[in-house]
Design an enzyme around this catalytic site. Structure first.
Site, PDB file in Angstrom:
ATOM      1  N   GLY A 265       0.847  -1.185   0.000  1.00 45.03           N
ATOM      2  CA  GLY A 265       0.000   0.000   0.000  1.00 45.03           C
ATOM      3  C   GLY A 265       0.882   1.234   0.000  1.00 45.03           C
ATOM      4  N   GLU A 293       5.612  -3.417   0.852  1.00 45.40           N
ATOM      5  CA  GLU A 293       5.916  -2.925  -0.498  1.00 45.40           C
ATOM      6  C   GLU A 293       5.038  -1.708  -0.699  1.00 45.40           C
ATOM      7  OE1 GLU A 293       8.444  -3.926  -2.032  1.00 45.40           O
ATOM      8  OE2 GLU A 293       8.780  -5.651  -0.729  1.00 45.40           O
ATOM      9  N   CYS A 327       1.665   0.137  -8.986  1.00 50.12           N
ATOM     10  CA  CYS A 327       2.762   0.738  -8.232  1.00 50.12           C
ATOM     11  C   CYS A 327       3.965   0.931  -9.144  1.00 50.12           C
ATOM     12  CB  CYS A 327       3.111  -0.137  -7.051  1.00 50.12           C
ATOM     13  SG  CYS A 327       3.137  -1.861  -7.518  1.00 50.12           S
TER      14      CYS A 327
HETATM   15  P1  NAD Z   1      -3.375   2.533   1.002  1.00 50.75           P
HETATM   16  O1  NAD Z   1      -2.096   2.690   1.752  1.00 50.75           O
HETATM   17  O2  NAD Z   1      -4.314   3.664   1.003  1.00 50.75           O
HETATM   18  O3  NAD Z   1      -4.192   1.276   1.578  1.00 50.75           O
HETATM   19  C1  NAD Z   1      -3.599   0.012   1.670  1.00 50.75           C
HETATM   20  C2  NAD Z   1      -4.299  -0.753   2.779  1.00 50.75           C
HETATM   21  O4  NAD Z   1      -3.948  -0.158   4.030  1.00 50.75           O
HETATM   22  C3  NAD Z   1      -5.821  -0.723   2.689  1.00 50.75           C
HETATM   23  O5  NAD Z   1      -6.330  -1.991   3.025  1.00 50.75           O
HETATM   24  C4  NAD Z   1      -6.182   0.325   3.727  1.00 50.75           C
HETATM   25  O6  NAD Z   1      -7.476   0.179   4.246  1.00 50.75           O
HETATM   26  C5  NAD Z   1      -5.138   0.045   4.795  1.00 50.75           C
HETATM   27  N1  NAD Z   1      -4.920   1.131   5.747  1.00 50.75           N
HETATM   28  C6  NAD Z   1      -5.211   2.439   5.613  1.00 50.75           C
HETATM   29  N2  NAD Z   1      -4.834   3.111   6.716  1.00 50.75           N
HETATM   30  C7  NAD Z   1      -4.296   2.207   7.554  1.00 50.75           C
HETATM   31  C8  NAD Z   1      -3.710   2.284   8.853  1.00 50.75           C
HETATM   32  N3  NAD Z   1      -3.617   3.443   9.497  1.00 50.75           N
HETATM   33  N4  NAD Z   1      -3.228   1.150   9.405  1.00 50.75           N
HETATM   34  C9  NAD Z   1      -3.311  -0.028   8.778  1.00 50.75           C
HETATM   35  N5  NAD Z   1      -3.851  -0.159   7.545  1.00 50.75           N
HETATM   36  C10 NAD Z   1      -4.331   0.940   6.949  1.00 50.75           C
HETATM   37  O7  NAD Z   1      -2.985   2.087  -0.488  1.00 50.75           O
HETATM   38  P2  NAD Z   1      -3.947   1.807  -1.726  1.00 50.75           P
HETATM   39  O8  NAD Z   1      -4.531   3.108  -2.169  1.00 50.75           O
HETATM   40  O9  NAD Z   1      -4.847   0.666  -1.468  1.00 50.75           O
HETATM   41  O10 NAD Z   1      -2.883   1.308  -2.804  1.00 50.75           O
HETATM   42  C11 NAD Z   1      -2.100   2.203  -3.524  1.00 50.75           C
HETATM   43  C12 NAD Z   1      -0.718   2.299  -2.936  1.00 50.75           C
HETATM   44  O11 NAD Z   1      -0.139   1.007  -2.871  1.00 50.75           O
HETATM   45  C13 NAD Z   1       0.222   3.127  -3.798  1.00 50.75           C
HETATM   46  O12 NAD Z   1       1.026   3.916  -2.969  1.00 50.75           O
HETATM   47  C14 NAD Z   1       1.043   2.070  -4.515  1.00 50.75           C
HETATM   48  O13 NAD Z   1       2.307   2.506  -4.958  1.00 50.75           O
HETATM   49  C15 NAD Z   1       1.149   1.009  -3.473  1.00 50.75           C
HETATM   50  N6  NAD Z   1       1.429  -0.305  -4.042  1.00 50.75           N
HETATM   51  C16 NAD Z   1       2.704  -0.767  -3.950  1.00 50.75           C
HETATM   52  C17 NAD Z   1       3.034  -2.002  -4.500  1.00 50.75           C
HETATM   53  C18 NAD Z   1       4.440  -2.535  -4.414  1.00 50.75           C
HETATM   54  O14 NAD Z   1       4.641  -3.704  -4.697  1.00 50.75           O
HETATM   55  N7  NAD Z   1       5.406  -1.717  -4.042  1.00 50.75           N
HETATM   56  C19 NAD Z   1       2.044  -2.751  -5.129  1.00 50.75           C
HETATM   57  C20 NAD Z   1       0.743  -2.256  -5.185  1.00 50.75           C
HETATM   58  C21 NAD Z   1       0.450  -1.026  -4.624  1.00 50.75           C
END
Ligand code: NAD
Length: 540
Positions: A265, A293, A327
């Site tokens: 995320g 990641e 990502c």
């Molecule tokens: P996000 O960080 O908004 O959410 C990811 C997850 O975290 C969700 O399930 C969300 O509900 C949860 N979350 C939110 N706040 C939280 C907290 N305080 N504590 C624990 N969990 C919490 O990300 P997104 O919008 O779902 O995905 C996009 C992001 O993910 C982008 O930054 C992207 O680059 C990254 N990403 C990285 C990879 C990689 O392999 N590096 C792959 C896919 C996505």
């Protein structure tokens, strides 16, 4: 391995379907899209194999048609989250003691169910719920997820085979124990495969898991959970808890039983979790493993000897497929002045042909961005660029009347440190910086140091000495580095994925490197002829 060494052959990657016009695959997927578009699913929390229809209910909509409700989802509150910890803890002993070949069989069966009878189900849910076109759903929720399931099992076997040397009357053994406690997996919206892999990877190694899916990918993720159950995953091994991230942070991640956190995320959320764990470090029974990641500001860097058509294809596919919400999506490009006019003309011509719209129409190239928050965030960056003297918008527009549609947007930055050259936007926005050919070295330095991230990057050049120079200058700028190819589309077992710096812990999903994080090795030394002496010969 109780009564034999059962060999798992190295898997081949799941072949993708192409869904060409008139094919049986396309017809069958279309039918499933129609079926899912005409029903509303009610998604429960699943803990210890039981379904809970809690009071807090949220709608899951199509991003490309935001008034269409596909499903309602029940969120876990503190009580269910704590129950999930208890059930995961209870399920642990039987799970870690299950003969390895049976644990393996469950995931291999899940892969075959997914790739076979449930392929359309999960692909259609990914298309409708996450706004992916058929090709993007296929490479994600069918192929990559099946690959994760199969390669994790194969890689676990390869780890178990790694044993230390033994000498004389001693037999040394590595026992790859799962971690003590419960692993928490929190997944993003953008890949159904990542949703499945985050809980599965620790479970393959004998851990029990709480899985919090993203609220905007919960429909496809729910079907993945059902497939795992059908494959025979015992109750409590993976507990499916749609919920608020902040609740997971507050209640679950501060629980002394936390053994590990498997996350994909944004960088901000991962850093917040790391802070929570740091603040509570004396509470835990062991040091929680933190695997994340996270974000990226992925680049394409062209040398004056680059093949222009290949470069243009990489820019358009790399930046705009899945609306730039990979990502790995290219979001900044460095183009030499000698090539720019041709690149610009060809790129804008290709962009003009792109259809943005309903993903159920098979000539669509891009769907909508995931939700209102994402749409507004992208809009704020575009507005910033519009109002800045340091940038010019070459193409792009937005329309949220039916769906959250953002058309391919290209910003020309006049400075190499312009805001949109540095910050992750996570939408179909590509910023281009045009450098003077003789400034190659300084521009490579700017690419390396210009953003805090280091996830993916691509270079384009025909000249071999230029390739060597660029590869060396950008050594730490990307965990997945591409030469004359777009920076997206990593394949499990071929380009293990992950980045460093602000992009994560680089534990390479789907590889052995990731699985090592979910075990705590016990080394056993057995002496067949024990020593009885006290003194040593040198003392005589
Ligand atoms: P996000 O960080 O908004 O959410 C990811 C997850 O975290 C969700 O399930 C969300 O509900 C949860 N979350 C939110 N706040 C939280 C907290 N305080 N504590 C624990 N969990 C919490 O990300 P997104 O919008 O779902 O995905 C996009 C992001 O993910 C982008 O930054 C992207 O680059 C990254 N990403 C990285 C990879 C990689 O392999 N590096 C792959 C896919 C996505």
């Amino acid at each position: 391995m109780s009564q034999g060494y059962f060999e798992i052959r190295r898997p081949a990657n799941e072949p993708g379907r192409v869904y060409s016009a008139g094919s049986a695959a396309r017809e069958s997927l279309k039918k499933e899209l129609e079926r899912q578009s005409s029903i509303q699913v009610d998604i429960p929390v699943i803990i210890g194999g039981k379904e809970y229809f809690t009071e807090e209910v949220v709608n899951c909509v199509m991003p490309h048609n935001h008034q269409h409700v596909l499903a309602t989802c029940h969120n876990a509150s503190k009580d269910e989250l704590m129950l999930a910890m208890d059930e995961a803890e209870k399920a642990k002993k039987d799970w870690e003691n299950m003969p390895w070949e049976h644990r393996a069989s469950i995931f291999l069966k899940a892969a075959d169910l997914l790739a076979g009878p449930y392929r359309d189900l999960v692909n259609a849910a990914t298309m409708l719920g996450q706004s992916k076109v058929a090709f993007q759903a296929e490479i994600d929720s069918a192929c990559e997820l099946a690959d994760f399931l199969r390669f994790n099992v194969y890689n676990a076997q390869e780890i178990y085979k790694e044993q230390p040397a033994s000498t004389g009357t001693v037999w040394n053994r590595n026992s790859y124990r799962p971690l003590e406690g419960v692993v928490v997996a929190v997944s993003p919206f953008n890949f159904t495969s990542i949703g499945g892999n985050l809980p599965v990877a620790p479970a393959v190694m004998g851990n029990t898991v709480i899985w919090k899916p993203s609220s905007t990918a919960v429909l496809s993720n729910y079907y993945v959970m059902k497939i795992l159950e059908e494959a025979g995953l015992p109750a409590g091994v993976i507990n499916f808890v749609p919920s608020h991230g902040s609740d997971v942070n507050r209640y679950v991640l501060t629980d002394p039983r936390l053994a590990g956190f498997h996350f994909t995320g944004s960088t901000a959320v991962f850093q917040q979790v790391w802070e929570t764990v740091g603040k509570n470090i004396s509470k835990y029974h062991s040091y929680p493993r933190l695997v994340g990641e996270t974000g990226g500001k992925d680049f394409i860097f062209a040398h004056p000897t680059a093949d222009v058509d290949a470069l243009v294809s990489a820019l358009v596919r790399g930046a705009f497929e899945y609306q730039g919400q990979k990502c790995s999506a290219a979001s900044r490009a460095y183009i030499p002045a000698s090539l720019w006019e041709t690149v610009k003309e060809k790129m804008l011509a290709k962009i003009a042909d792109i259809k943005v719209g309903d993903v159920a129409e098979f000539d669509t190239f891009m769907g909508a961005v995931i939700d209102r928050a994402s749409y507004d965030n992208i809009a704020s960056y575009v507005k910033y660029a519009e109002e800045s003297e340091d940038a010019e918008i070459l193409c792009g527009s937005m329309d949220d009347s039916v769906g959250y549609f953002v058309y391919p947007t290209v910003i020309l930055a006049k400075t190499k440190d312009f805001k949109t050259m540095k910050e992750e936007i996570f939408g179909p926005v590509l910023t281009v910086y045009v450098y003077e050919d003789e400034d190659l070295d300084a521009t490579l330095e700017a690419c390396d140091q210009g953003s805090p991230y280091a996830l993916t990057g691509a270079i384009f050049a025909k000249d071999r000495s230029a390739i060597i120079k660029m590869e060396q200058a950008l050594t730490h700028a990307a965990g997945n580095f591409y030469i004359n190819d777009k920076p997206t589309g990593a394949v499990v077992g071929q380009q293990p994925f992950g980045g460093s710096r602000a992009s994560g812990t680089n534990d390479k999903a789907g590889s052995k490197l990731n699985l090592y994080r979910w075990v705590s090795c016990r080394v056993i030394k057995e002496n067949f002829v024990s020593d009885t002496a006290i003194t040593y010969p040198y003392m005589d």
